[in-house]
Design a protein around this motif. Structure first.
Motif, PDB file in Angstrom:
ATOM      1  N   VAL A 249     -11.110  -0.039 -27.211  1.00 48.43           N
ATOM      2  CA  VAL A 249      -9.851   0.207 -26.498  1.00 48.43           C
ATOM      3  C   VAL A 249      -8.759   0.352 -27.547  1.00 48.43           C
ATOM      4  CG1 VAL A 249      -8.119  -0.845 -25.000  1.00 48.43           C
ATOM      5  CG2 VAL A 249     -10.546  -0.946 -24.381  1.00 48.43           C
ATOM      6  N   LEU A 250      -8.025   1.456 -27.498  1.00 47.43           N
ATOM      7  CA  LEU A 250      -7.061   1.792 -28.550  1.00 47.43           C
ATOM      8  C   LEU A 250      -5.691   2.072 -27.958  1.00 47.43           C
ATOM      9  CD1 LEU A 250      -6.374   2.635 -31.516  1.00 47.43           C
ATOM     10  CD2 LEU A 250      -7.208   4.937 -30.916  1.00 47.43           C
ATOM     11  N   ASP A 258      -5.378   8.486 -35.528  1.00 46.62           N
ATOM     12  CA  ASP A 258      -6.369   9.519 -35.862  1.00 46.62           C
ATOM     13  C   ASP A 258      -7.462   8.964 -36.764  1.00 46.62           C
ATOM     14  OD1 ASP A 258      -5.026  11.325 -34.335  1.00 46.62           O
ATOM     15  OD2 ASP A 258      -4.068  12.377 -36.010  1.00 46.62           O
ATOM     16  N   LEU A 259      -7.086   8.120 -37.725  1.00 51.51           N
ATOM     17  CA  LEU A 259      -8.077   7.532 -38.627  1.00 51.51           C
ATOM     18  C   LEU A 259      -8.990   6.584 -37.863  1.00 51.51           C
ATOM     19  CD1 LEU A 259      -9.278   7.117 -41.411  1.00 51.51           C
ATOM     20  CD2 LEU A 259      -7.448   5.457 -41.891  1.00 51.51           C
ATOM     21  N   ILE A 260      -8.431   5.816 -36.949  1.00 55.10           N
ATOM     22  CA  ILE A 260      -9.242   4.898 -36.147  1.00 55.10           C
ATOM     23  C   ILE A 260     -10.216   5.684 -35.279  1.00 55.10           C
ATOM     24  CG2 ILE A 260      -9.159   3.093 -34.380  1.00 55.10           C
ATOM     25  CD1 ILE A 260      -6.321   2.434 -35.443  1.00 55.10           C
ATOM     26  N   ARG A 261      -9.767   6.792 -34.729  1.00 57.84           N
ATOM     27  CA  ARG A 261     -10.665   7.639 -33.945  1.00 57.84           C
ATOM     28  C   ARG A 261     -11.788   8.197 -34.825  1.00 57.84           C
ATOM     29  NH1 ARG A 261      -8.825   9.317 -28.929  1.00 57.84           N
ATOM     30  NH2 ARG A 261      -6.647   8.875 -28.424  1.00 57.84           N
ATOM     31  N   GLN A 262     -11.457   8.559 -36.058  1.00 60.30           N
ATOM     32  CA  GLN A 262     -12.497   9.038 -36.981  1.00 60.30           C
ATOM     33  C   GLN A 262     -13.524   7.945 -37.246  1.00 60.30           C
ATOM     34  OE1 GLN A 262     -10.479  10.465 -40.493  1.00 60.30           O
ATOM     35  NE2 GLN A 262      -9.360  12.050 -39.373  1.00 60.30           N
ATOM     36  N   PRO A 270     -17.467   4.969 -28.243  1.00 61.87           N
ATOM     37  CA  PRO A 270     -16.519   5.633 -27.329  1.00 61.87           C
ATOM     38  C   PRO A 270     -15.170   4.926 -27.346  1.00 61.87           C
ATOM     39  CG  PRO A 270     -18.104   4.331 -26.099  1.00 61.87           C
ATOM     40  CD  PRO A 270     -18.569   4.306 -27.525  1.00 61.87           C
ATOM     41  N   VAL A 271     -14.108   5.707 -27.106  1.00 60.82           N
ATOM     42  CA  VAL A 271     -12.745   5.178 -27.169  1.00 60.82           C
ATOM     43  C   VAL A 271     -12.041   5.371 -25.832  1.00 60.82           C
ATOM     44  CG1 VAL A 271     -10.481   5.407 -28.275  1.00 60.82           C
ATOM     45  CG2 VAL A 271     -12.565   5.630 -29.643  1.00 60.82           C
TER      46      VAL A 271
END
Length: 517
Positions: A249-250, A258-262, A270-271
């Motif tokens: 969960v973000l 963006d870096l965390i998603r990478q 999954p996010v």
């Protein structure tokens, strides 16, 4: 399976941590060469004072050989260390590359991997971890009939209802797994825990994978020689949760999202995003939103992928707490709470002692809060400035900053407050070696706004009293007092020792005439 020298060696070898096993002059990589290798350990500890017959000792930190005096007579069965101590004990030593990683793995094994019997939720971020954790526990307790444990920077709860003051945001790994086992024994089905940057820095959660993890937000904090040397190091440590959870969960507005998603993409995680707005600056909608209810003028509407799933009001004020509630909804949905569950109503009744505690008396309003860095201070000051904007309030801040660590907070607190407050009263906080007078003078030096009055009063209760006197001297207008940093804590650390303290909340209530002396 019971933990023995043989199974411990096999586990450490599996994780590429074991170097060799040493007992006096015998060096081997085969535990079966050591007499008693199949005998179960009776206890595990990192405190030599707690060694008893059959104990496995983890020699962590600044461990010295002289600490082992008397352990053979006490019944030490084996030790784990990064250096061998065969001249100080006859017990076999499991020599490892990283004792903290080893301690976490061995502690989990000794306590029978209690995390496998719990749904474990981990929450990290610079701001909001505690509030989000309490929100999650409230919902899961309502959903499971009180079967959610909690590890937080304020309290630990192992039975769903009894809260005991905690020492660390995230417990030492050995303590954490022991507490998890106790929670399982108490019938708990869920555990929600705050995960600090230090927890990853010093391997307190090594080997632990969360069923759901949350990354709320990020801003500089805990920058000091004994914590994180740089923001990059702080952020990198926090990012580890992304690779060690099944779903993330973000915060949609999180810096460097963006870096965390990478990170999440690389780990196949999954996010789900949360926010307190419909569409962000890039035209993207968060998965779960908590939006002000314009039809009533109070409360929030919750939507999941655009579909309304409920509405709620909060006892904890501020949009930032609505964001924490949205994060909690996303986390509990991630671990199986249905969208139409009545358990979400539990959000409305959550209060956390020392967080956004609100008191009123005459021309005075006071908020007692744990705000202690740039982001939390700025957020709180802006909240009260906006809430009371129509009354043109005089805002007085009572604050200090901790010694010996998180040195970046000193400038951050001032920077976060000085453009919206009228007066800052600097006062004592926790310290070990550093002079509190020097810390407060340093903070005073960061004030660049010529319109801000500033004074220093080392006696914390007297500093709050000075703020009340200030308010009464401006009886023609509303004064908002912000007392931050200590919350309801009944102690102040002076020269590294806990000294009794009345508590910010108690001082305010006493001065406001809400309780008797």
């Amino acid at each position: 399976m019971a933990l023995t020298l043989a199974t411990a060696a096999a586990l450490l070898d599996e994780h590429h941590l074991l170097r060799e096993i040493i007992q006096t002059n015998q060096w081997t990589d085969n535990a079966e060469d050591i007499a008693g290798a199949s005998e179960p350990f009776s206890a595990i500890t990192y405190d030599t004072r707690k060694v008893a017959e059959g104990t496995l000792l983890c020699c962590k930190g600044r461990f010295k050989a002289e600490y082992l005096a008397g352990v053979d007579d006490a019944g030490l069965a084996a030790y784990v260390a990064e250096t061998e101590y065969s001249t100080a004990t006859h017990a076999p030593g499991l020599i490892v590359n990283d004792v903290r990683k080893a301690m976490s793995l061995l502690s989990a094994a000794f306590y029978g991997r209690p995390q496998d019997e719990l749904t474990v939720i981990g929450i990290t971020g610079t701001k909001g971890k505690t509030t989000t954790a309490y929100f999650v526990q409230a919902v899961l307790n309502a959903y499971s009939d009180g079967r959610c444990a909690l590890f937080s920077s304020v309290d630990n709860c192992l039975d769903g209802h009894t809260y005991v003051e905690s020492d660390l945001t995230t417990p030492e790994s050995m303590d954490a797994f022991r507490m998890m086992r106790e929670a399982v024994g108490n019938g708990m089905k869920y555990l929600v825990m705050e995960v600090s940057s230090q927890a990853y820095k010093v391997e307190r959660v090594y080997g632990l994978t969360f069923d759901a993890g949350a990354f709320l937000n990020i801003s500089p904090d805990h920058i000091s020689p004994i914590e994180h040397p740089t923001f990059e190091d702080y952020f990198y440590c926090k990012r580890q949760i992304t690779r060690h959870c099944h779903t993330l969960v973000l915060g949609a507005d999180c810096a460097h999202a963006d870096l965390i998603r990478q990170d999440a993409s690389a780990a196949g995680v999954p996010v789900t995003t949360f926010a307190t707005h419909d569409i962000d600056d890039q035209g993207t909608a968060a998965d779960i939103t908590a939006l002000p209810d314009t039809s009533t003028g109070s409360g929030y509407l919750v939507r999941e992928h655009g579909t309304q799933v409920g509405d709620f009001s909060l006892e904890l004020e501020g949009e930032f707490n609505a964001a924490n509630a949205a994060a909690a909804i996303a986390l509990t949905r991630a671990v199986g709470v249905p969208a139409d569950a009545k358990a979400f109503a539990a959000l409305e009744h959550v209060r956390i002692s020392g967080r956004m505690e609100h008191y009123e008396s005459g021309n005075m309003v006071a908020y007692v809060d744990y705000a202690h860095n740039y982001v939390s201070t700025k957020t709180l000051v802006e909240f009260v400035a906006n809430k009371y904007h129509d009354r043109n309030p005089r805002i007085v801040l009572v604050t200090g900053s901790v010694g010996d660590k998180a040195v970046d907070r000193r400038e951050g607190i001032i920077k976060g407050a000085q453009d919206r407050v009228d007066r800052i009263i600097l006062t004592s906080e926790d310290t070990v070696h550093e002079s509190m007078t020097d810390i407060l003078n340093e903070m005073k030096g960061y004030i660049t706004n010529p319109h801000v009055e500033c004074s220093i009063e080392l006696d914390r209760a007297k500093a709050i009293e000075d703020a009340v006197v200030d308010a009464r001297s401006h009886a023609d207008k509303l004064t908002v007092l912000l007392v931050i940093g200590k919350g309801e804590e009944r102690w102040i650390k002076v020269d590294g020792r806990h000294a009794p303290y009345e508590g910010d909340d108690h001082v305010v209530k006493r001065l406001f005439g809400l309780i008797q002396d």
